[in-house]
Design a protein around this motif. Sequence first.
Motif, PDB file in Angstrom:
ATOM      1  N   ALA A 388       0.835  -1.225  -0.110  1.00  0.00           N
ATOM      2  CA  ALA A 388       0.226   0.093   0.045  1.00  0.00           C
ATOM      3  C   ALA A 388       0.823   1.105   0.140  1.00  0.00           C
ATOM      4  N   PHE A 389       0.715   2.088  -0.987  1.00  0.00           N
ATOM      5  CA  PHE A 389       1.510   3.141  -1.183  1.00  0.00           C
ATOM      6  C   PHE A 389       0.505   4.488  -0.795  1.00  0.00           C
ATOM      7  N   GLU A 390       1.120   5.350   0.143  1.00  0.00           N
ATOM      8  CA  GLU A 390       0.315   6.336   0.698  1.00  0.00           C
ATOM      9  C   GLU A 390       0.917   7.706   0.479  1.00  0.00           C
ATOM     10  N   THR A 391       0.364   8.821  -0.193  1.00  0.00           N
ATOM     11  CA  THR A 391       1.163  10.193  -0.186  1.00  0.00           C
ATOM     12  C   THR A 391       0.558  10.975   1.171  1.00  0.00           C
ATOM     13  N   ARG A 392       1.197  11.119   2.101  1.00  0.00           N
ATOM     14  CA  ARG A 392       0.914  11.698   3.328  1.00  0.00           C
ATOM     15  C   ARG A 392       1.026  13.212   3.024  1.00  0.00           C
ATOM     16  N   VAL A 393      -0.047  14.001   3.034  1.00  0.00           N
ATOM     17  CA  VAL A 393      -0.122  15.443   3.414  1.00  0.00           C
ATOM     18  C   VAL A 393      -0.539  16.013   4.561  1.00  0.00           C
ATOM     19  N   THR A 394       0.608  16.715   5.568  1.00  0.00           N
ATOM     20  CA  THR A 394       0.603  16.986   6.869  1.00  0.00           C
ATOM     21  C   THR A 394       1.012  18.530   6.971  1.00  0.00           C
ATOM     22  N   GLU A 395       0.461  19.212   7.942  1.00  0.00           N
ATOM     23  CA  GLU A 395       0.695  20.559   8.301  1.00  0.00           C
ATOM     24  C   GLU A 395       1.943  20.842   8.606  1.00  0.00           C
ATOM     25  N   THR A 396       2.574  21.841   8.264  1.00  0.00           N
ATOM     26  CA  THR A 396       3.847  22.144   8.740  1.00  0.00           C
ATOM     27  C   THR A 396       3.983  23.639   8.751  1.00  0.00           C
ATOM     28  N   GLU A 397       5.116  23.970   8.984  1.00  0.00           N
ATOM     29  CA  GLU A 397       5.612  25.830   9.198  1.00  0.00           C
ATOM     30  C   GLU A 397       4.706  26.408   7.691  1.00  0.00           C
ATOM     31  N   ALA A 398       4.306  27.482   7.895  1.00  0.00           N
ATOM     32  CA  ALA A 398       3.873  28.070   6.746  1.00  0.00           C
ATOM     33  C   ALA A 398       4.908  28.510   5.988  1.00  0.00           C
ATOM     34  N   GLY A 399       4.682  28.829   4.567  1.00  0.00           N
ATOM     35  CA  GLY A 399       5.788  29.462   3.761  1.00  0.00           C
ATOM     36  C   GLY A 399       5.301  29.900   2.466  1.00  0.00           C
ATOM     37  N   PRO A 400       6.299  30.235   1.309  1.00  0.00           N
ATOM     38  CA  PRO A 400       5.774  30.899   0.123  1.00  0.00           C
ATOM     39  C   PRO A 400       5.213  29.805  -0.780  1.00  0.00           C
ATOM     40  N   GLU A 401       5.065  28.551  -0.212  1.00  0.00           N
ATOM     41  CA  GLU A 401       4.546  27.334  -1.135  1.00  0.00           C
ATOM     42  C   GLU A 401       3.829  26.682  -0.218  1.00  0.00           C
ATOM     43  N   GLY A 402       2.922  27.336   0.552  1.00  0.00           N
ATOM     44  CA  GLY A 402       1.898  26.896   1.529  1.00  0.00           C
ATOM     45  C   GLY A 402       2.377  26.081   2.791  1.00  0.00           C
ATOM     46  N   ARG A 403       1.604  25.549   3.773  1.00  0.00           N
ATOM     47  CA  ARG A 403       1.795  25.191   4.806  1.00  0.00           C
ATOM     48  C   ARG A 403       1.791  23.397   5.008  1.00  0.00           C
ATOM     49  N   ASP A 404       2.075  22.832   3.755  1.00  0.00           N
ATOM     50  CA  ASP A 404       1.958  21.403   3.785  1.00  0.00           C
ATOM     51  C   ASP A 404       3.227  20.745   3.837  1.00  0.00           C
ATOM     52  N   ALA A 405       3.538  19.625   4.383  1.00  0.00           N
ATOM     53  CA  ALA A 405       4.706  18.653   4.195  1.00  0.00           C
ATOM     54  C   ALA A 405       4.004  17.581   3.434  1.00  0.00           C
ATOM     55  N   VAL A 406       4.858  16.948   2.536  1.00  0.00           N
ATOM     56  CA  VAL A 406       4.621  15.826   1.633  1.00  0.00           C
ATOM     57  C   VAL A 406       5.449  14.929   2.023  1.00  0.00           C
ATOM     58  N   ALA A 407       4.883  13.418   2.101  1.00  0.00           N
ATOM     59  CA  ALA A 407       5.938  12.383   2.199  1.00  0.00           C
ATOM     60  C   ALA A 407       5.291  11.289   1.524  1.00  0.00           C
ATOM     61  N   PHE A 408       6.142  10.334   0.652  1.00  0.00           N
ATOM     62  CA  PHE A 408       5.631   9.219   0.138  1.00  0.00           C
ATOM     63  C   PHE A 408       5.952   8.106   1.172  1.00  0.00           C
ATOM     64  N   THR A 409       5.018   7.579   1.566  1.00  0.00           N
ATOM     65  CA  THR A 409       5.163   6.233   2.399  1.00  0.00           C
ATOM     66  C   THR A 409       4.492   4.907   1.749  1.00  0.00           C
ATOM     67  N   VAL A 410       5.091   3.905   2.370  1.00  0.00           N
ATOM     68  CA  VAL A 410       4.505   2.410   1.859  1.00  0.00           C
ATOM     69  C   VAL A 410       4.648   1.569   3.040  1.00  0.00           C
ATOM     70  N   ALA A 411       3.575   0.611   2.842  1.00  0.00           N
ATOM     71  CA  ALA A 411       3.432  -0.320   3.964  1.00  0.00           C
ATOM     72  C   ALA A 411       3.345  -1.590   2.816  1.00  0.00           C
ATOM     73  N   THR A 412       4.533  -2.700   3.034  1.00  0.00           N
ATOM     74  CA  THR A 412       4.738  -3.582   2.000  1.00  0.00           C
ATOM     75  C   THR A 412       3.619  -4.746   2.307  1.00  0.00           C
ATOM     76  N   ASN A 413       3.105  -4.887   3.441  1.00  0.00           N
ATOM     77  CA  ASN A 413       2.220  -6.156   3.605  1.00  0.00           C
ATOM     78  C   ASN A 413       0.973  -5.580   4.435  1.00  0.00           C
ATOM     79  N   PRO A 414      -0.268  -6.078   4.129  1.00  0.00           N
ATOM     80  CA  PRO A 414      -1.569  -5.713   4.830  1.00  0.00           C
ATOM     81  C   PRO A 414      -1.467  -5.446   6.300  1.00  0.00           C
ATOM     82  N   GLY A 415      -1.935  -4.502   7.098  1.00  0.00           N
ATOM     83  CA  GLY A 415      -1.732  -4.368   8.534  1.00  0.00           C
ATOM     84  C   GLY A 415      -0.298  -3.841   9.056  1.00  0.00           C
ATOM     85  N   ALA A 416       0.727  -3.927   7.996  1.00  0.00           N
ATOM     86  CA  ALA A 416       2.117  -3.520   8.651  1.00  0.00           C
ATOM     87  C   ALA A 416       1.863  -1.808   8.606  1.00  0.00           C
TER      88      ALA A 416
END
Length: 546
Positions: A388-416
């Motif tokens: 399962a691949f998930e793109t996480r968008v979380t809040e971070t310090e405000a700046g000229p390109e918004g206040r979002d932090a983006v991270a690509f995460t993965v779970a290789t097995n269900p439930g992990a």
Amino acid sequence: MLRELHIRDMLLIDRLELEFSAGLNVLTGETGAGKSILLDCLGFVLGWRGRAELVRSGASQGEVTAVFDLPPDHPARAVLADAGIAAEDELILRRVNSTDGRKTAWINDRRSSGEVLRRLSDTLVELHGQHDDRGLLNPRGHRQMLDAFGAIDLSPIRAAWAARREAAQAMEAAEARLDQARAEEDFLRHAVAELDGFAPEPGEDARLDTARRSMQAAERIREDVARAAQALGPDGAEGAMLDANRWLEGAAEKAEGRLDEAMNALARALIELGEASQGVEDALGEMRFDPHELETTEERLFALRALARKHDTTPDDLAELAETLRTRLAELDAGEEDLSRLRAAVDAAEQDYSTAAEALSAARVRAASRLDQAMSAELAPLKMDRAAFETRVTETEAGPEGRDAVAFTVATNPGAPAGPLDKIASGGELSRFLLALKVSLARGNDAVTMIFDEIDRGVGGATADAVGRRLARLAEGAQVLVVTHSPQVAALGATHFRVSKQVGGEMTTSRVARLDHAARIDEIARMLSGEQVTDAARDAARALVG
């Protein structure tokens, strides 16, 4: 696009000249033949930090030259402009490594630093593989990648950030001015009252000084001028000459002409004397002054100069100083009202930024959902349908390109639990994740040359074929170089290079050959069957090449 790579005396390579093509370029060869050496040499000329000892044994120095084609809008042109290097359609990078460790680089025959090479490399080449810390595995670039994938326009948030910053700066400056004015309020009010009461004028010092000196001079000489006027007047020379003239006129009738000339001269003298007497009288009239006026003039002049010394300025600048102090006092009086207006502007700018940031966050969340769906579609053919691949968008310090932090995460097995790509996935899984991600993010006509180093490691059969087809899709309208051990991947290449190792005497060297169709069939057959290439393996290779 990387067009040529020339290598001399580097590691196991004595002389090598390669010409690459657009599309999918594959490099194959037995393990240990030297495929990774090509990447080491390319990384060296691009300024990457890698192996310390690169010069071939027995050589005094090694050298690598890379030639790139630069389209008119290529981002490398901006890097060249910043470095003061003229950009051309052809970019030539050359770097030399001496045995003592010294490294020297040239860009289009201009000496350059490794830092400029590295900045250029970010626009020229992407390396993807298990040690991909410069590209897709670097979380600092994930937000930019998501924005590019979602075709998200950042101009509204940047404009809102700039307006917010300008409003805050204006308020801070006003607060600083007001604080300073408050600290000197008593001085300002006293100084303005004093200056307004005195009302100095530009040029007044010179006028007063001239008038004072004139009256002082008149006072000193007027007595002598008055004596002169009296000596020339009726009680002096004029009266005596008139008496002489009367006496001569009475005697003239009996003098039989002997007095005519003298009387004429005396008449002329009386005229001249009259003019002199009148001039002295006029001067005396001009010298008349009121001693009180002199006293008043001196008092004004001395007070003007004392006021200038008090404010550490010149008398002529006192009027301007008064206007400046009045302005500062007016700012103090109107400061609170201005601050209220500026605070309202800051609040409005903050609200505008928040609105733009919320809209941007929503757009990123939508783009993240689409990317996750695209990744899910890509992972299934790569035998990673349970991941399962998930793109996480979380809040971070405000700046000229918004206040979002983006991270690509993965779970290789269900439930992990999900986590960063390079922390969760194994070597083979990571390679396939990176390939799926690159395919999902690709928007076509990439300006960079993409290099995949054994991204098909640990897979075979249908999975290897899926890897190859995705690499071929990436290579449409772009250039991809892949180091592979998979015949399925190699069969999809548009250009095929074979890396081999040769031993001559006590010297081992690596050779790279560009394969024609027949040689390519033999190489893919070797990859299928091993050291003994059979006719069946050649038939299978032909079937793969198609």
